[in-house]
Motif scaffolding. Structure first.
Motif, PDB file in Angstrom:
ATOM      1  N   VAL A 129       0.840  -1.201   0.000  1.00  0.00           N
ATOM      2  CA  VAL A 129       0.000   0.000   0.000  1.00  0.00           C
ATOM      3  C   VAL A 129       0.872   1.247   0.000  1.00  0.00           C
ATOM      4  CG1 VAL A 129      -1.536   1.379   1.460  1.00  0.00           C
ATOM      5  CG2 VAL A 129      -2.066  -1.026   1.030  1.00  0.00           C
ATOM      6  N   ILE A 130       1.955   1.226   0.782  1.00  0.00           N
ATOM      7  CA  ILE A 130       2.846   2.390   0.869  1.00  0.00           C
ATOM      8  C   ILE A 130       3.633   2.581  -0.418  1.00  0.00           C
ATOM      9  CG2 ILE A 130       4.902   3.285   2.029  1.00  0.00           C
ATOM     10  CD1 ILE A 130       3.860   1.909   4.585  1.00  0.00           C
ATOM     11  N   LEU A 131       4.084   1.485  -1.018  1.00  0.00           N
ATOM     12  CA  LEU A 131       5.061   1.582  -2.098  1.00  0.00           C
ATOM     13  C   LEU A 131       4.453   1.609  -3.494  1.00  0.00           C
ATOM     14  CD1 LEU A 131       7.787  -0.867  -0.725  1.00  0.00           C
ATOM     15  CD2 LEU A 131       7.699   1.624  -0.499  1.00  0.00           C
ATOM     16  N   LEU A 163       8.485  10.330 -14.176  1.00  0.00           N
ATOM     17  CA  LEU A 163       9.334  10.717 -13.042  1.00  0.00           C
ATOM     18  C   LEU A 163       9.567   9.494 -12.170  1.00  0.00           C
ATOM     19  CD1 LEU A 163      10.758  12.932 -11.377  1.00  0.00           C
ATOM     20  CD2 LEU A 163       8.571  13.322 -10.214  1.00  0.00           C
ATOM     21  N   GLY A 164      10.824   9.076 -12.049  1.00  0.00           N
ATOM     22  CA  GLY A 164      11.141   7.857 -11.311  1.00  0.00           C
ATOM     23  C   GLY A 164      12.135   8.077 -10.197  1.00  0.00           C
ATOM     24  N   SER A 165      12.124   9.266  -9.589  1.00  0.00           N
ATOM     25  CA  SER A 165      13.055   9.578  -8.504  1.00  0.00           C
ATOM     26  C   SER A 165      12.320   9.663  -7.179  1.00  0.00           C
ATOM     27  CB  SER A 165      13.741  10.916  -8.788  1.00  0.00           C
ATOM     28  OG  SER A 165      12.822  11.992  -8.619  1.00  0.00           O
ATOM     29  N   SER A 166      13.074   9.951  -6.101  1.00  0.00           N
ATOM     30  CA  SER A 166      12.455  10.073  -4.788  1.00  0.00           C
ATOM     31  C   SER A 166      11.564  11.307  -4.673  1.00  0.00           C
ATOM     32  CB  SER A 166      13.531  10.111  -3.697  1.00  0.00           C
ATOM     33  OG  SER A 166      14.426  11.190  -3.903  1.00  0.00           O
ATOM     34  N   SER A 167      11.579  12.191  -5.673  1.00  0.00           N
ATOM     35  CA  SER A 167      10.617  13.290  -5.693  1.00  0.00           C
ATOM     36  C   SER A 167       9.209  12.799  -6.013  1.00  0.00           C
ATOM     37  CB  SER A 167      11.017  14.335  -6.745  1.00  0.00           C
ATOM     38  OG  SER A 167      12.118  15.099  -6.317  1.00  0.00           O
ATOM     39  N   ALA A 168       9.093  11.595  -6.531  1.00  0.00           N
ATOM     40  CA  ALA A 168       7.798  11.011  -6.850  1.00  0.00           C
ATOM     41  C   ALA A 168       7.294  10.176  -5.667  1.00  0.00           C
ATOM     42  CB  ALA A 168       7.902  10.143  -8.102  1.00  0.00           C
ATOM     43  N   HIS A 169       5.988   9.898  -5.661  1.00  0.00           N
ATOM     44  CA  HIS A 169       5.425   8.987  -4.669  1.00  0.00           C
ATOM     45  C   HIS A 169       6.125   7.625  -4.782  1.00  0.00           C
ATOM     46  CE1 HIS A 169       2.451   6.775  -2.354  1.00  0.00           C
ATOM     47  NE2 HIS A 169       2.354   5.928  -3.358  1.00  0.00           N
ATOM     48  N   HIS A 227      14.232   1.831  -1.451  1.00  0.00           N
ATOM     49  CA  HIS A 227      13.274   0.747  -1.613  1.00  0.00           C
ATOM     50  C   HIS A 227      12.926   0.487  -3.069  1.00  0.00           C
ATOM     51  CE1 HIS A 227      10.722   4.261  -1.893  1.00  0.00           C
ATOM     52  NE2 HIS A 227      10.943   4.560  -0.630  1.00  0.00           N
ATOM     53  N   GLY A 228      13.319   1.403  -3.955  1.00  0.00           N
ATOM     54  CA  GLY A 228      13.123   1.197  -5.390  1.00  0.00           C
ATOM     55  C   GLY A 228      11.738   1.483  -5.911  1.00  0.00           C
TER      56      GLY A 228
END
Length: 527
Positions: free
Chosen positions: A140-142, A481-487, A493-494
């Motif tokens: 749910v989180i990821l 967008l595939g960085s930590s700026s995205a959800h 954790h990838g």
């Protein structure tokens, strides 16, 4: 230059995860990395003294170890192995008392019980509640927002009442959640200290969930590290990608995303070369850099550009690595076996520290997160020694004078010396990364921000990086967008990389996918 199916901008762990998933689907993949090595913030090296290995940025990986994204990549088949410290975490209070989390539940219970009668059982109950939902909670989180299938599965398991109580828990501050779950300061401060791995204070709404997640994962799976350094996680991702035909090009900083008729066609690097992509461009870079620098306002809805003006970074960071000729001489023996140590503040002290940061001040008494790496992985330094690090936060500023950073390093070492007399005398090498140094080493760590943007509730879920869909899709077709700026945000954790890869595959496979996304984006950005 030959055209490939997907170009990935950035060889951080999220970019490498995305590249691996697309390669698994049979796509040809090329990763363009601005620096001379892969990994982004998941790297290691000898920066203090010969024979002492330091994790340069991130170190302990409970989310990485538990992440279904990384687990499904089976990186153990590509050389990755994990190891644990004797105990997970100790929060060392200024008065010398210690609250310790161990993978041995009975040991954790005994530690929390010393602070308040009954807190051992209360910890066991809290862990039992986590264990009942952990297999559903992590997806749910990821997963991309909204996590329909996993969310419904979790709701069915909890029922209406349980779901509402969980929803309430997720918006509590760390202080409020700790006070509801426990009576004594030990368990409360352990939870709050973990919440401060983000840029949130113990008083901020939504902060409690981070403390709950990290403490309960520590109880469940520990906070392990890769044997041989954080770089071994990156190395396993690289080996896996290359085994599937993926390519990585180094020292190839991207200067522009090539867009035609609203669709990403590839990228241009700083040397003027164009790199074409048939199916997707995935960017493992901060959101402001992607949209404002690489894409440009011409291809973006005006409302998105306006929203980016309110994008908030997480705090700056000062990180110090040490080579020590002996283990840290803690006066509190319980601390010696912990991989991670929190020190410098009790619960009220955490609030004062966070208050200083919120008002733009440098804390006089910094709260430290400290890692004992040789305690966790004996390969990190010669026998009888210790490779250690600590970091603390500063307000986010464009520039930090060297003398301010040096003075803060003195404060950091004074905090440790107070709890471990003789620490300074054991130092045989030191490396300091101030906020500017962190950004120089990894351009994605803008101003020393480690999380790709604040963890505050106003920039999470469908509000990350700006009010939108909470997904990897962007207003430019086939750009993700595939960085930590995205959800779902920062952490190793990838998930952002995996979510971007899944979005690219769905766009390519489902004829009506893009029409649906565009309709939703019009509703968001047109008003």
């Amino acid at each position: 230059m030959d055209t490939v199916d997907a170009v990935i901008v950035g060889a951080g762990h999220n970019g490498l995860v995305a590249a691996n998933l697309l390669a698994d689907a049979g796509w040809s993949v090329r990763v363009l990395e601005a620096t001379g090595e892969p990994g982004g913030a998941v790297r290691s090296g000898e920066v203090t003294a010969p024979g002492y290995l330091s994790d340069l940025f991130s170190a302990f990986y409970p989310l990485g170890y538990a992440s279904p994204v990384l687990r499904d990549l089976a990186l153990d088949r590509h050389g990755l192995s994990w190891t644990h410290a004797p105990t997970v975490l100790t929060h060392l209070l200024p008065d010398g008392r210690a609250a310790t989390v161990s993978r041995d539940l009975e040991r954790t219970m005994a530690s929390m019980e010393t602070f308040a009668a009954g807190d051992g059982e209360r910890w066991k109950q809290a862990y039992g509640e986590w264990s009942d939902i952990a297999d559903r909670m992590l997806p749910v989180i990821l997963r991309p927002f909204p996590p329909v299938a996993d969310g419904l599965g979790l709701a069915r398991r909890l029922g209406v009442g349980g779901s509402l109580r969980l929803a309430r828990r997720l918006v509590l501050s760390a202080r409020e959640l700790g006070s509801e779950l426990f009576q004594g300061e030990g368990a409360r401060v352990a939870l709050a200290g973990c919440a401060l791995h983000t840029d949130l204070s113990p008083e901020e709404a939504g902060g409690g969930v981070y403390g709950w997640l990290l403490t309960m994962l520590g109880q469940q799976v520990g906070w392990p590290v890769p044997v041989g350094g954080a770089g071994q996680l990156t190395a396993a991702l690289v080996r896996r990608l290359r085994a599937r035909g993926g390519e990585i090009v180094y020292r190839a900083p991207v200067s522009r995303v090539l867009v035609a008729r609203g669709r990403a066609m590839g990228v241009r690097t700083a040397d003027g070369r164009d790199w074409r992509a048939r199916r997707a461009v995935i960017a493992d870079v901060p959101a402001p850099a992607l949209f404002l620098d690489l894409v440009g306002e011409r291809w973006l809805p005006p409302r998105l550009v306006e929203d980016l003006a309110h994008f908030r970074w997480d705090g700056a960071t000062v990180k110090v690595d040490w080579a020590l000729n002996r283990p840290i001489p803690w006066t509190t023996a319980e601390t010696s076996g912990s991989g991670t140590v929190h020190l410098g503040a009790d619960l009220n002290g955490l609030t004062r520290y966070a208050g200083k940061l919120a008002t733009g001040e440098v804390p006089d008494d910094p709260f430290l997160l400290l890692g004992q790496m040789t305690t966790t992985d004996p390969s990190r330094s010669p026998a009888g020694t210790e490779s250690a690090w600590a970091y603390t936060h500063l307000p986010h500023r464009p520039v930090w004078p060297a003398e301010v950073i040096a003075a803060h390093v003195e404060r950091i070492e004074a905090v440790i010396e107070k709890q471990a007399p003789g620490f300074r005398a054991a130092i045989v090498g030191r490396n300091v990364f101030g906020p500017g140094d962190l950004e120089r080493e990894n351009p994605s760590l803008v101003g020393g921000a480690l999380g790709g943007g604040t963890s505050a509730a106003f920039q999470q879920l469908f509000l990350r990086p700006v009010p939108g869909l909470g997904r990897a899709d962007t207003p430019v077709d086939r750009l993700y967008l595939g960085s930590s700026s995205a959800h779902p945000g920062g952490g190793v954790h990838g998930a952002p990389g995996a979510n971007a890869a899944r979005a690219a595959l769905a766009r390519d496979r489902l004829p009506f996918y893009r029409a649906g996304i565009e309709g939703l984006q019009r509703a968001v950005y047109a008003s």
